[in-house]
Design a protein around this motif. Structure first.
Motif, PDB file in Angstrom:
ATOM      1  N   UNK A   1     -53.940  24.970  97.897  1.00 20.49           N
ATOM      2  CA  UNK A   1     -54.742  25.656  98.857  1.00 20.49           C
ATOM      3  C   UNK A   1     -54.186  25.558 100.324  1.00 20.49           C
ATOM      4  N   UNK A   2     -53.349  26.281 100.484  1.00 21.34           N
ATOM      5  CA  UNK A   2     -52.504  26.169 101.803  1.00 21.34           C
ATOM      6  C   UNK A   2     -53.164  27.174 102.790  1.00 21.34           C
ATOM      7  N   UNK A   3     -53.602  28.218 102.642  1.00 20.19           N
ATOM      8  CA  UNK A   3     -54.321  29.081 103.619  1.00 20.19           C
ATOM      9  C   UNK A   3     -55.653  28.884 103.632  1.00 20.19           C
ATOM     10  N   UNK A   4     -56.582  28.936 102.420  1.00 18.52           N
ATOM     11  CA  UNK A   4     -58.001  28.628 102.624  1.00 18.52           C
ATOM     12  C   UNK A   4     -58.180  27.070 102.971  1.00 18.52           C
ATOM     13  N   UNK A   5     -59.141  27.032 103.761  1.00 23.86           N
ATOM     14  CA  UNK A   5     -59.534  25.630 104.276  1.00 23.86           C
ATOM     15  C   UNK A   5     -60.443  24.811 103.139  1.00 23.86           C
ATOM     16  N   UNK A   6     -59.973  23.541 102.878  1.00 28.50           N
ATOM     17  CA  UNK A   6     -60.713  22.584 102.016  1.00 28.50           C
ATOM     18  C   UNK A   6     -61.994  22.075 103.061  1.00 28.50           C
ATOM     19  N   UNK A   7     -63.141  22.539 102.989  1.00 27.57           N
ATOM     20  CA  UNK A   7     -64.154  22.390 103.865  1.00 27.57           C
ATOM     21  C   UNK A   7     -65.546  22.560 103.222  1.00 27.57           C
ATOM     22  N   UNK A   8     -66.286  21.701 103.884  1.00 26.28           N
ATOM     23  CA  UNK A   8     -67.818  21.850 103.293  1.00 26.28           C
ATOM     24  C   UNK A   8     -68.343  23.036 103.428  1.00 26.28           C
ATOM     25  N   UNK A   9     -69.006  23.621 102.501  1.00 26.68           N
ATOM     26  CA  UNK A   9     -69.384  25.098 102.663  1.00 26.68           C
ATOM     27  C   UNK A   9     -70.518  25.256 103.614  1.00 26.68           C
ATOM     28  N   UNK A  10     -71.430  24.229 103.890  1.00 25.39           N
ATOM     29  CA  UNK A  10     -72.481  24.089 104.781  1.00 25.39           C
ATOM     30  C   UNK A  10     -72.023  24.202 106.062  1.00 25.39           C
ATOM     31  N   UNK A  11     -70.780  23.658 106.489  1.00 25.00           N
ATOM     32  CA  UNK A  11     -70.300  23.634 107.978  1.00 25.00           C
ATOM     33  C   UNK A  11     -69.492  25.201 108.029  1.00 25.00           C
ATOM     34  N   UNK A  12     -68.950  25.556 107.066  1.00 28.16           N
ATOM     35  CA  UNK A  12     -68.436  27.025 107.054  1.00 28.16           C
ATOM     36  C   UNK A  12     -69.426  27.965 107.088  1.00 28.16           C
ATOM     37  N   UNK A  13     -70.555  27.828 106.529  1.00 27.88           N
ATOM     38  CA  UNK A  13     -71.688  28.891 106.781  1.00 27.88           C
ATOM     39  C   UNK A  13     -72.129  28.737 108.226  1.00 27.88           C
ATOM     40  N   UNK A  14     -72.439  27.658 108.753  1.00 30.16           N
ATOM     41  CA  UNK A  14     -72.780  27.816 110.163  1.00 30.16           C
ATOM     42  C   UNK A  14     -71.873  28.538 110.715  1.00 30.16           C
ATOM     43  N   UNK A  15     -70.433  28.058 110.721  1.00 29.83           N
ATOM     44  CA  UNK A  15     -69.644  29.044 111.501  1.00 29.83           C
ATOM     45  C   UNK A  15     -69.835  30.549 111.237  1.00 29.83           C
ATOM     46  N   UNK A  16     -69.882  30.715 110.109  1.00 28.51           N
ATOM     47  CA  UNK A  16     -69.837  32.260 109.758  1.00 28.51           C
ATOM     48  C   UNK A  16     -71.015  32.866 110.264  1.00 28.51           C
ATOM     49  N   UNK A  17     -72.131  32.388 110.066  1.00 26.49           N
ATOM     50  CA  UNK A  17     -73.342  32.987 110.801  1.00 26.49           C
ATOM     51  C   UNK A  17     -73.226  32.749 112.349  1.00 26.49           C
ATOM     52  N   UNK A  18     -72.869  31.974 112.872  1.00 25.51           N
ATOM     53  CA  UNK A  18     -72.817  31.931 114.414  1.00 25.51           C
ATOM     54  C   UNK A  18     -71.869  33.271 115.064  1.00 25.51           C
ATOM     55  N   UNK A  19     -70.871  33.448 114.149  1.00 29.68           N
ATOM     56  CA  UNK A  19     -70.046  34.518 114.656  1.00 29.68           C
ATOM     57  C   UNK A  19     -70.619  35.853 114.095  1.00 29.68           C
ATOM     58  N   UNK A  20     -71.191  35.961 112.802  1.00 28.17           N
ATOM     59  CA  UNK A  20     -71.882  37.075 112.467  1.00 28.17           C
ATOM     60  C   UNK A  20     -72.977  37.404 113.294  1.00 28.17           C
ATOM     61  N   UNK A  21     -73.894  36.567 113.699  1.00 31.30           N
ATOM     62  CA  UNK A  21     -74.973  36.953 114.503  1.00 31.30           C
ATOM     63  C   UNK A  21     -74.683  37.276 116.009  1.00 31.30           C
ATOM     64  N   UNK A  22     -73.421  37.139 116.545  1.00 32.55           N
ATOM     65  CA  UNK A  22     -72.892  37.283 117.876  1.00 32.55           C
ATOM     66  C   UNK A  22     -73.205  35.934 118.919  1.00 32.55           C
ATOM     67  N   UNK A  23     -73.757  34.858 118.256  1.00 34.55           N
ATOM     68  CA  UNK A  23     -73.968  34.032 119.282  1.00 34.55           C
ATOM     69  C   UNK A  23     -72.958  33.209 119.396  1.00 34.55           C
ATOM     70  N   UNK A  24     -71.655  33.420 118.615  1.00 35.13           N
ATOM     71  CA  UNK A  24     -70.260  32.964 119.337  1.00 35.13           C
ATOM     72  C   UNK A  24     -69.363  34.212 119.328  1.00 35.13           C
ATOM     73  N   UNK A  25     -68.728  34.518 120.430  1.00 35.87           N
ATOM     74  CA  UNK A  25     -67.918  35.686 120.248  1.00 35.87           C
ATOM     75  C   UNK A  25     -66.726  35.598 119.359  1.00 35.87           C
TER      76      UNK A  25
END
Length: 342
Positions: free
Chosen positions: A143-167
């Motif tokens: 797993x070089x390209x994908x991140x080994x990261x907790x899915x909860x935190x990744x979900x927050x990041x994906x959601x903030x981008x998807x909703x436009x809260x973060x550019x």
């Protein structure tokens, strides 16, 4: 933004290749992949994502999420977005499933695609995602390209981008790719291209360094795993940098003891190691053999084919989870104000 749409594609076959016979790689069982998706769903809903498109599979991931959704009770459990399972075709248990799913998500208007898998899964998803931001999560072998990261935190990041809260423009990075051409074949690698003198594809995974003759990397981090770690221990190159690394392998130079797979450290002879510039095309010197992209053998070639490798800057746009959450902290996006989030 309640109409924000996120796609989730999970590969049931990731992390199940032959390297587990020769290495001590982590195993991500089906149940854990389904649990990761559920954690993603809870985080996405927490930041306002209203809809999710979920890939379907024969391995049990989508079935596990479906069972959980039927048991999910509003008011008792944390809210989830509305989940739609992609159907309309019979899963093939091949890369075709990932391509179809991502293409459907992009066409439906997904603002972020989250991909659960290893390097190979991320590579396939990147071919279909276009300009939609990709967030690859590690559930594979190398797993070089994908991140080994907790899915909860990744979900927050994906959601903030998807909703436009973060550019998205401020927190996504365009990855470089290696484009391989050999006769009529045209393949893309997100991490590395390895040339072997072996005559047949055989087992798709590459774990024996004795047959390797050339190696090309989009980036090479010294703390990485897989073939790119060989370059990373000689000529480190961060993934944020445009340049890559090119190596000629074999006896007669330096010997690097590199972690080529989890629990598997091998001595690799390196005759030459240099910077690979963006836009540079290199002719493969090996007369015949097999070319592996991101650790999987894909192309057999013989005399007269003349393969080439080119480093290009036009890869997928990837969500930088740390940058998203840093921006959320700076702007207090996850801090309650007057009893609710801003």
């Amino acid at each position: 933004m309640a109409d924000a749409l996120v796609g989730i594609v999970a590969n049931p076959m990731s992390g199940r290749d032959v390297r587990r016979l020769v290495a001590q790689a982590s195993v991500f069982p089906t149940a854990e992949k389904a649990n990761m998706v559920q954690r993603l769903l809870g985080a996405l809903a927490a930041v306002g994502v209203g809809r999710v498109l979920m890939s379907t599979d024969l391995g049990g991931i989508s079935a596990g999420v479906l069972r959980a959704s039927r048991q999910h009770r509003p008011g008792r459990d944390a809210p989830w977005p509305a989940v739609e399972f992609l159907d309309g075709w019979v899963p093939t248990e091949s890369a075709v499933d990932t391509v179809r799913a991502v293409e459907h998500m992009v066409a439906a208007g997904a603002r972020v695609v989250v991909c659960l898998g290893g390097d190979g899964t991320a590579r396939v998803a990147a071919r279909a995602v276009g300009s939609v931001p990709l967030l690859p999560l590690s559930t594979g072998t190398n797993n070089v390209f994908p991140e080994l990261r907790e899915a909860t935190v990744a979900g927050l990041a994906a959601g903030l981008v998807a909703t436009g809260a973060v550019d998205a423009a401020a927190v996504t990075r365009r990855a470089s790719v290696l484009r391989v051409r050999a006769g009529q074949r045209d393949e893309v690698a997100l991490v590395d291209v390895a040339v072997s003198s072996a005559l047949h594809v055989g087992s798709r995974a590459v774990w024996d360094p004795s047959t390797l003759t050339e190696l090309y990397c989009t980036f090479a981090e010294p703390d990485g795993i897989g073939w790119s770690s060989v370059a990373g221990l000689l000529l480190p190159s961060r993934r944020a940098e445009p340049e890559g690394v090119a190596l000629r392998l074999g006896p007669g130079g330096r010997v690097v003891r590199a972690p080529i797979a989890p629990g598997l450290i091998r001595s690799v002879g390196v005759r030459e190691c240099r910077v690979l510039a963006v836009g540079e095309t290199v002719a493969v010197r090996t007369a015949s053999g097999v070319i592996a992209v991101d650790g999987e053998r894909e192309i057999e070639f013989g005399p007269g084919v003349d393969p080439s490798v080119r480093l290009c800057a036009e890869g997928p746009w990837c969500v930088d989870v740390r940058a998203v959450l840093r921006r959320a902290a700076e702007e207090s996006l996850l801090v309650e104000q007057d009893g609710g989030l801003p």
